[in-house]
Enzyme design. Structure first.
Site, PDB file in Angstrom:
ATOM      1  N   ARG A 211      80.353 -12.326 -64.260  1.00  0.00           N
ATOM      2  CA  ARG A 211      79.522 -13.311 -63.575  1.00  0.00           C
ATOM      3  C   ARG A 211      79.330 -14.560 -64.417  1.00  0.00           C
ATOM      4  O   ARG A 211      78.665 -15.490 -63.976  1.00  0.00           O
ATOM      5  CB  ARG A 211      78.157 -12.687 -63.317  1.00  0.00           C
ATOM      6  CG  ARG A 211      77.830 -12.421 -61.860  1.00  0.00           C
ATOM      7  CD  ARG A 211      76.429 -11.871 -61.823  1.00  0.00           C
ATOM      8  NE  ARG A 211      75.858 -11.814 -60.524  1.00  0.00           N
ATOM      9  CZ  ARG A 211      75.897 -10.759 -59.708  1.00  0.00           C
ATOM     10  NH1 ARG A 211      76.563  -9.678 -60.061  1.00  0.00           N
ATOM     11  NH2 ARG A 211      75.289 -10.788 -58.557  1.00  0.00           N
TER      12      ARG A 211
ATOM     13  N   ARG B 109      69.662  -7.606 -45.263  1.00  0.00           N
ATOM     14  CA  ARG B 109      70.348  -6.550 -46.021  1.00  0.00           C
ATOM     15  C   ARG B 109      69.422  -5.367 -46.251  1.00  0.00           C
ATOM     16  O   ARG B 109      68.265  -5.533 -46.618  1.00  0.00           O
ATOM     17  CB  ARG B 109      70.834  -7.093 -47.369  1.00  0.00           C
ATOM     18  CG  ARG B 109      71.302  -5.960 -48.303  1.00  0.00           C
ATOM     19  CD  ARG B 109      72.301  -6.390 -49.317  1.00  0.00           C
ATOM     20  NE  ARG B 109      71.777  -7.270 -50.340  1.00  0.00           N
ATOM     21  CZ  ARG B 109      72.533  -7.824 -51.292  1.00  0.00           C
ATOM     22  NH1 ARG B 109      73.831  -7.581 -51.330  1.00  0.00           N
ATOM     23  NH2 ARG B 109      71.997  -8.617 -52.192  1.00  0.00           N
TER      24      ARG B 109
ATOM     25  N   LYS C 183      80.733  -8.860 -51.170  1.00  0.00           N
ATOM     26  CA  LYS C 183      81.556  -8.259 -52.238  1.00  0.00           C
ATOM     27  C   LYS C 183      81.426  -6.735 -52.236  1.00  0.00           C
ATOM     28  O   LYS C 183      82.413  -6.021 -52.310  1.00  0.00           O
ATOM     29  CB  LYS C 183      81.114  -8.742 -53.634  1.00  0.00           C
ATOM     30  CG  LYS C 183      81.191 -10.218 -53.880  1.00  0.00           C
ATOM     31  CD  LYS C 183      80.723 -10.551 -55.297  1.00  0.00           C
ATOM     32  CE  LYS C 183      79.266 -10.207 -55.568  1.00  0.00           C
ATOM     33  NZ  LYS C 183      78.296 -10.968 -54.771  1.00  0.00           N
TER      34      LYS C 183
ATOM     35  N   ARG D  37      65.782  -4.812 -50.939  1.00  0.00           N
ATOM     36  CA  ARG D  37      65.712  -4.960 -52.404  1.00  0.00           C
ATOM     37  C   ARG D  37      64.657  -5.987 -52.796  1.00  0.00           C
ATOM     38  O   ARG D  37      64.517  -7.004 -52.141  1.00  0.00           O
ATOM     39  CB  ARG D  37      67.078  -5.404 -52.943  1.00  0.00           C
ATOM     40  CG  ARG D  37      67.993  -4.239 -53.267  1.00  0.00           C
ATOM     41  CD  ARG D  37      69.417  -4.680 -53.452  1.00  0.00           C
ATOM     42  NE  ARG D  37      69.576  -5.837 -54.336  1.00  0.00           N
ATOM     43  CZ  ARG D  37      70.758  -6.375 -54.633  1.00  0.00           C
ATOM     44  NH1 ARG D  37      71.854  -5.863 -54.119  1.00  0.00           N
ATOM     45  NH2 ARG D  37      70.838  -7.405 -55.436  1.00  0.00           N
TER      46      ARG D  37
HETATM   47  P1  ADP Z   1      74.493  -9.098 -55.259  1.00  0.00           P
HETATM   48  O1  ADP Z   1      75.201  -7.888 -54.723  1.00  0.00           O
HETATM   49  O2  ADP Z   1      73.455  -9.582 -54.327  1.00  0.00           O
HETATM   50  O3  ADP Z   1      75.439 -10.172 -55.701  1.00  0.00           O
HETATM   51  P2  ADP Z   1      74.083  -7.544 -57.625  1.00  0.00           P
HETATM   52  O4  ADP Z   1      73.667  -6.223 -57.137  1.00  0.00           O
HETATM   53  O5  ADP Z   1      75.496  -7.717 -58.001  1.00  0.00           O
HETATM   54  O6  ADP Z   1      73.678  -8.623 -56.532  1.00  0.00           O
HETATM   55  O7  ADP Z   1      73.173  -7.983 -58.866  1.00  0.00           O
HETATM   56  C1  ADP Z   1      71.773  -7.905 -58.824  1.00  0.00           C
HETATM   57  C2  ADP Z   1      71.219  -8.456 -60.120  1.00  0.00           C
HETATM   58  O8  ADP Z   1      71.678  -7.658 -61.231  1.00  0.00           O
HETATM   59  C3  ADP Z   1      71.650  -9.872 -60.462  1.00  0.00           C
HETATM   60  O9  ADP Z   1      70.845 -10.858 -59.839  1.00  0.00           O
HETATM   61  C4  ADP Z   1      71.493  -9.875 -61.996  1.00  0.00           C
HETATM   62  O10 ADP Z   1      70.144  -9.996 -62.385  1.00  0.00           O
HETATM   63  C5  ADP Z   1      71.964  -8.475 -62.365  1.00  0.00           C
HETATM   64  N1  ADP Z   1      73.414  -8.437 -62.634  1.00  0.00           N
HETATM   65  C6  ADP Z   1      74.362  -7.742 -61.938  1.00  0.00           C
HETATM   66  N2  ADP Z   1      75.581  -7.944 -62.461  1.00  0.00           N
HETATM   67  C7  ADP Z   1      75.416  -8.796 -63.523  1.00  0.00           C
HETATM   68  C8  ADP Z   1      76.305  -9.401 -64.450  1.00  0.00           C
HETATM   69  N3  ADP Z   1      77.638  -9.192 -64.422  1.00  0.00           N
HETATM   70  N4  ADP Z   1      75.760 -10.210 -65.398  1.00  0.00           N
HETATM   71  C9  ADP Z   1      74.443 -10.440 -65.465  1.00  0.00           C
HETATM   72  N5  ADP Z   1      73.562  -9.921 -64.602  1.00  0.00           N
HETATM   73  C10 ADP Z   1      74.024  -9.098 -63.637  1.00  0.00           C
HETATM   74  P1  ADP Z   2      77.269  -8.762 -52.061  1.00  0.00           P
HETATM   75  O1  ADP Z   2      77.709  -7.475 -52.686  1.00  0.00           O
HETATM   76  O2  ADP Z   2      78.289  -9.846 -52.182  1.00  0.00           O
HETATM   77  O3  ADP Z   2      75.922  -9.205 -52.544  1.00  0.00           O
HETATM   78  P2  ADP Z   2      76.919  -7.189 -49.610  1.00  0.00           P
HETATM   79  O4  ADP Z   2      78.219  -6.486 -49.452  1.00  0.00           O
HETATM   80  O5  ADP Z   2      75.765  -6.400 -50.071  1.00  0.00           O
HETATM   81  O6  ADP Z   2      77.119  -8.526 -50.501  1.00  0.00           O
HETATM   82  O7  ADP Z   2      76.574  -7.879 -48.193  1.00  0.00           O
HETATM   83  C1  ADP Z   2      75.378  -8.659 -48.032  1.00  0.00           C
HETATM   84  C2  ADP Z   2      74.767  -8.371 -46.652  1.00  0.00           C
HETATM   85  O8  ADP Z   2      75.623  -8.863 -45.625  1.00  0.00           O
HETATM   86  C3  ADP Z   2      74.606  -6.875 -46.365  1.00  0.00           C
HETATM   87  O9  ADP Z   2      73.473  -6.715 -45.572  1.00  0.00           O
HETATM   88  C4  ADP Z   2      75.871  -6.523 -45.598  1.00  0.00           C
HETATM   89  O10 ADP Z   2      75.666  -5.404 -44.740  1.00  0.00           O
HETATM   90  C5  ADP Z   2      76.127  -7.799 -44.815  1.00  0.00           C
HETATM   91  N1  ADP Z   2      77.553  -8.078 -44.614  1.00  0.00           N
HETATM   92  C6  ADP Z   2      78.595  -7.770 -45.422  1.00  0.00           C
HETATM   93  N2  ADP Z   2      79.764  -8.204 -44.911  1.00  0.00           N
HETATM   94  C7  ADP Z   2      79.455  -8.842 -43.741  1.00  0.00           C
HETATM   95  C8  ADP Z   2      80.228  -9.532 -42.746  1.00  0.00           C
HETATM   96  N3  ADP Z   2      81.553  -9.676 -42.864  1.00  0.00           N
HETATM   97  N4  ADP Z   2      79.560 -10.056 -41.697  1.00  0.00           N
HETATM   98  C9  ADP Z   2      78.218  -9.939 -41.590  1.00  0.00           C
HETATM   99  N5  ADP Z   2      77.426  -9.312 -42.485  1.00  0.00           N
HETATM  100  C10 ADP Z   2      78.037  -8.770 -43.557  1.00  0.00           C
END
Ligand code: ADP
Ligand code: ADP
Ligand code: ZN
Length: 214
Positions: free
Chosen positions: A88, A127, A13, A160
């Site tokens: 979420r 990541r 995302k 992270r």
């Molecule tokens: P990822 O990119 O791996 O999906 P995020 O960076 O979006 O993770 O979120 C990391 C953490 O921040 C989540 O596991 C949660 O604890 C918190 N968080 C982020 N967005 C939300 C949301 N919309 N509602 C509740 N918690 C959130």
């Molecule tokens: P999210 O925001 O949904 O948690 P991220 O954009 O941070 O996800 O991506 C999660 C991990 O996967 C990161 O290490 C990113 O560099 C990698 N990644 C993202 N898109 C792709 C893809 N299309 N193929 C392989 N790895 C990817």
């Protein structure tokens, strides 16, 4: 253009949201980045959010919604934005819907970046995140030009705290339970679009731009 990114943690995302933001000159708003920024700066909000983030749980809706609504009320959001990681939960989606309808506006697309759970754990352990600008890289799939350094802003990249395998498993459970119901929510609103997130980053982006420009 107002866009919501849906998908499991690690689906890509954030990666796609940043590309959309660059292409369409709209802000990329990540609630996770906002929380991490606050944790880094040791603010009260950060200390509260960290309690949940470290366990892979969601930060309570009330707090999260307040942060998000403050952010989208800013001037730079007038021409649109791409939301990454919000909403979420169904209550978060309902509040957003209500606020946006009240100002006579709407969300244009909810884009679900679809990646099966099996691929997720591997993605997360590789990541590397920049806590300064929010960019993410992957040690194998999307390596930074210089190891350990952010291409975008030059700061250090980190694994992270919540990307350790045990926490990721918990986050996936939370995703299926609390976030996946949003797919049905936005399907009913006729704005859900699904893209195959297992493709290369550039191919996922091409699928998204095809939707946005159709
Ligand atoms: P990822 O990119 O791996 O999906 P995020 O960076 O979006 O993770 O979120 C990391 C953490 O921040 C989540 O596991 C949660 O604890 C918190 N968080 C982020 N967005 C939300 C949301 N919309 N509602 C509740 N918690 C959130
Ligand atoms: P999210 O925001 O949904 O948690 P991220 O954009 O941070 O996800 O991506 C999660 C991990 O996967 C990161 O290490 C990113 O560099 C990698 N990644 C993202 N898109 C792709 C893809 N299309 N193929 C392989 N790895 C990817
Ligand atoms: Zn950076």
């Amino acid at each position: 253009m107002k866009i919501i990114m849906l998908g499991a943690p690690g689906a890509g995302k954030g990666t796609q949201a940043q590309m959309i933001a660059d292409q369409y000159k709209i802000p990329h708003i990540s609630t996770g980045d906002i929380f991490r920024e606050n944790v880094k700066n040791g603010t009260e909000l950060g200390m509260e959010a960290k309690k949940y983030m470290d366990k892979g749980e969601l930060v309570p809706d009330e707090l999260t919604v307040r942060i998000l609504l403050d952010r989208v009320a800013k001037d730079d959001c007038r021409n649109g934005y791409v939301l990454d990681g919000f909403p979420r939960t169904i209550p978060q989606a309902e509040v957003l819907d209500k606020e946006i309808t009240e100002i006579g506006d709407k969300i244009d697309y909810a884009i679900d970046v679809d990646v099966p759970d099996e691929n997720i754990i591997r993605r997360m352990s590789g990541r590397r995140a920049c806590l300064s600008c929010g960019s993410t890289f992957h040690v194998e799939h999307i390596p930074p030009k210089q190891e350990g350094i952010c291409d975008r802003c030059g700061k250090e990249l980190v694994l992270r705290d919540d990307d350790r395998e045990e926490t990721v498993k918990n986050r996936l459970g939370v995703y299926h339970e609390q976030t996946q119901p949003l797919i049905e929510f936005y399907t009913k609103k006729n704005i859900l679009k699904t893209v195959d997130g297992t493709q290369d980053m550039q191919d996922v982006f091409a699928a998204i731009t095809a939707i946005l420009e159709s």
